[in-house]
Write an enzyme that holds these catalytic residues in place. Structure first.
Site, mmCIF file in Angstrom:
data_model
loop_
_atom_site.group_PDB
_atom_site.id
_atom_site.type_symbol
_atom_site.label_atom_id
_atom_site.label_comp_id
_atom_site.label_asym_id
_atom_site.label_seq_id
_atom_site.Cartn_x
_atom_site.Cartn_y
_atom_site.Cartn_z
ATOM 1 N N LYS A 1 7.669 1.438 12.537
ATOM 2 C CA LYS A 1 7.620 2.498 13.263
ATOM 3 C C LYS A 1 8.256 0.856 14.011
ATOM 4 O O LYS A 1 9.659 1.706 15.326
ATOM 5 C CB LYS A 1 6.982 3.063 14.100
ATOM 6 N N ASP B 1 1.621 -1.030 18.900
ATOM 7 C CA ASP B 1 1.471 0.200 18.265
ATOM 8 C C ASP B 1 2.165 2.049 18.802
ATOM 9 O O ASP B 1 2.947 1.991 18.708
ATOM 10 C CB ASP B 1 0.331 -0.152 17.330
ATOM 11 N N GLU C 1 9.848 10.579 9.146
ATOM 12 C CA GLU C 1 8.066 11.021 9.399
ATOM 13 C C GLU C 1 7.190 9.842 9.213
ATOM 14 O O GLU C 1 6.372 10.276 9.626
ATOM 15 C CB GLU C 1 8.785 11.930 7.899
ATOM 16 N N GLY D 1 -2.465 4.589 5.271
ATOM 17 C CA GLY D 1 -3.455 4.888 4.426
ATOM 18 C C GLY D 1 -2.052 5.245 3.408
ATOM 19 O O GLY D 1 -1.284 5.897 3.518
ATOM 20 N N GLY E 1 1.464 8.800 10.193
ATOM 21 C CA GLY E 1 1.381 8.935 9.308
ATOM 22 C C GLY E 1 1.489 10.113 8.404
ATOM 23 O O GLY E 1 2.633 9.250 8.517
ATOM 24 N N ILE F 1 0.779 12.997 9.001
ATOM 25 C CA ILE F 1 1.161 14.022 9.687
ATOM 26 C C ILE F 1 2.471 14.688 9.940
ATOM 27 O O ILE F 1 2.912 13.979 10.199
ATOM 28 C CB ILE F 1 0.668 14.290 11.034
ATOM 29 N N THR G 1 0.946 -0.604 -0.283
ATOM 30 C CA THR G 1 -0.108 -0.101 0.555
ATOM 31 C C THR G 1 0.806 1.301 0.014
ATOM 32 O O THR G 1 0.420 2.426 -0.904
ATOM 33 C CB THR G 1 -0.840 0.077 1.338
ATOM 34 N N VAL H 1 5.438 7.444 12.888
ATOM 35 C CA VAL H 1 4.585 7.931 13.651
ATOM 36 C C VAL H 1 3.984 8.538 13.118
ATOM 37 O O VAL H 1 3.676 9.966 12.110
ATOM 38 C CB VAL H 1 5.253 8.833 14.269
ATOM 39 N N LYS I 1 5.162 4.272 18.828
ATOM 40 C CA LYS I 1 5.284 5.432 18.094
ATOM 41 C C LYS I 1 5.576 6.887 19.801
ATOM 42 O O LYS I 1 6.503 6.969 19.341
ATOM 43 C CB LYS I 1 3.802 5.984 17.673
#
Length: 438
Positions: free
Chosen positions: A102, A198, A126, A310, A131, A133, A12, A129, A202
């Site tokens: 991560k 998870d 980047e 995503g 996605g 952002i 993905t 953590v 992060k």
């Protein structure tokens, strides 16, 4: 000047990354200088929609990280191995690395960044953590002048989606989880998400950057959301709270003899479901969205918000890191890594034990309906220095009285001692829920 990119993985995120690199029109001009040189895949026979020469694909991932022509290796295969080994081989070969992994960084960041610093290459993460952002680079650069006091985040979209639906529908955890798995928001094995692994990965990464030290993952206190019930969601609503799985990294501040606040090296590092006041900035982060609230001096509060996973969001962060490396390589004249995008701290942060952490608590008790039960609870709490903000009997459940308590700030060790005493009371049947309050 073209920079050759070796892409490990075409799932993905890998596909999203390749699509951006192959369509630079309308984006930053630097993208036109990035060339997908090789793509490592599991199978050459799989049908693919990318408009790219089939000779770019290979199943020999090691050949990519050892190829002298490759400038930047992008690892988006996930998992611990062979990701860790491939990253280290890329570094050993003098290649810069971009990763969205991560789990590898949280567990092997010490090894990876030590190797990168010795070799004089960059490892950027980047996408690991939040996605798309942008929070990693701001912590390294834009917020670098601040003394960071705390990082508090909703950093797992699956658990936030589950808790949001439990709140809006009054449903139980198991039912919403099953539906989330059908919809693809939760994995078939949801352990990493719903048990907080998870989120712990992060916050380890964020804390390392915020507090300029390495973090031992095993020292992070972790609780998941499996024990959250529809009853807890309902009581939180009545008390003007919402329940969120928060990842918290906080610098401990103590008061000295002259009553002046003193910043200590100890950090609180914890992941657990938390009652968040509805007036708090994180209270309205719903669905699969993530948000990270950072507090520092002199800045105050700043919050980063967006989709935490995503293809599009994560690929956006991956390509931004590739561009950061390319930009530095175009202008760099020194042999040492750029101090604002590399990760060079060496010492380990000291993590405070949970029994020393001070916070508020919510607890739900099922008791036999006898006179004086509330008084006995109050006495037991008082015996251990626990001050109560509220204590109310909310009704009956299974022929037992249900009592909900919210405390003022209290040392966790004291609160746990009080609970041990309360469990010995004849009138107390059980303590179904214990949650922290922000």
């Amino acid at each position: 000047m073209a920079f050759k990119v070796g892409l490990l993985g075409l799932g993905t995120v890998g596909t999203g990354t390749a699509e951006i690199l192959l369509s630079p029109e309308g984006r930053h001009p630097l993208l036109q200088e990035l060339e997908i040189y090789k793509i490592g895949v599991r199978s050459l026979d799989k049908g693919r929609t990318l408009q790219i020469d089939k000779n770019v694909f290979t199943t020999d991932l090691e050949s990519i990280v050892t190829d002298p022509a490759v400038d930047i290796v992008v690892e988006v295969i996930g998992g611990l191995e062979p990701a860790r080994t491939l990253i280290l081989k890329a570094i050993a070969g003098g290649k810069h690395v971009v990763t969205a992994n991560k789990a590898v960084i949280a567990r092997y960041g010490d090894e990876i960044f030590t190797a990168a610093n010795e070799k004089g290459v960059y490892v950027l993460l980047e996408a690991a953590v939040g996605g798309g952002i942008p929070v990693i680079q701001p912590l390294k650069q834009s917020l670098g002048a601040n003394r960071i006091q705390s990082v508090t985040g909703i950093v797992n979209g699956t658990t936030n989606y589950i808790l949001t639906r439990m709140a809006t529908e009054g449903a139980d955890f198991a039912d919403v989880l099953a539906d989330a798995q059908k919809l693809g928001y939760a994995e078939a094995d949801p352990t990493a998400d719903v048990d907080g692994f998870d989120a712990a990965d992060k916050i380890a990464i964020l804390a390392s950057l915020a507090f300029n030290g390495r973090i031992k993952l095993e020292q992070i206190y972790r609780e998941g959301i499996r024990q959250i019930s529809a009853a807890d969601i309902a009581y939180a609503e009545r008390l003007d709270f919402v329940i969120k799985l928060l990842a918290i990294a906080k610098r401990e501040v103590t008061t000295s003899a002259n009553s002046q606040p003193s910043t200590q090296d100890n950090l609180q590092l914890r992941v657990h479901p938390t009652l968040v006041p509805k007036t708090h900035p994180l209270a309205n982060i719903n669905g699969v969205y993530n948000a990270i609230l950072i507090e520092g001096e002199p800045l105050g509060q700043v919050m980063f918000y967006g989709r935490g996973a995503g293809a599009g969001p994560t690929a956006s962060a991956v390509v931004a890191d590739i561009m950061n490396i390319a930009a530095v390589l175009k202008t760099e004249t020194e042999t040492l890594p750029h101090p604002l995008i590399s990760c060079s701290h060496q010492h380990y942060c000291t993590i405070a034990p949970m029994e020393e952490v001070v916070s508020r608590f919510y607890a739900r008790f099922l008791t036999r309906d006898q006179p004086g039960v509330i008084g006995k609870l109050g006495t037991s709490f008082g015996n251990h220095g626990v001050s109560l903000e509220s204590i109310v009997q909310t009704g009956m459940r299974d022929h037992l009285a249900e009592i909900v308590v919210v405390t003022h700030d209290v040392r966790e060790g004291n609160f746990r001692q009080a609970l041990e005493e309360i469990r010995t009371l004849d009138a107390v049947d059980s303590i179904p829920s214990i949650l922290r309050v922000l």
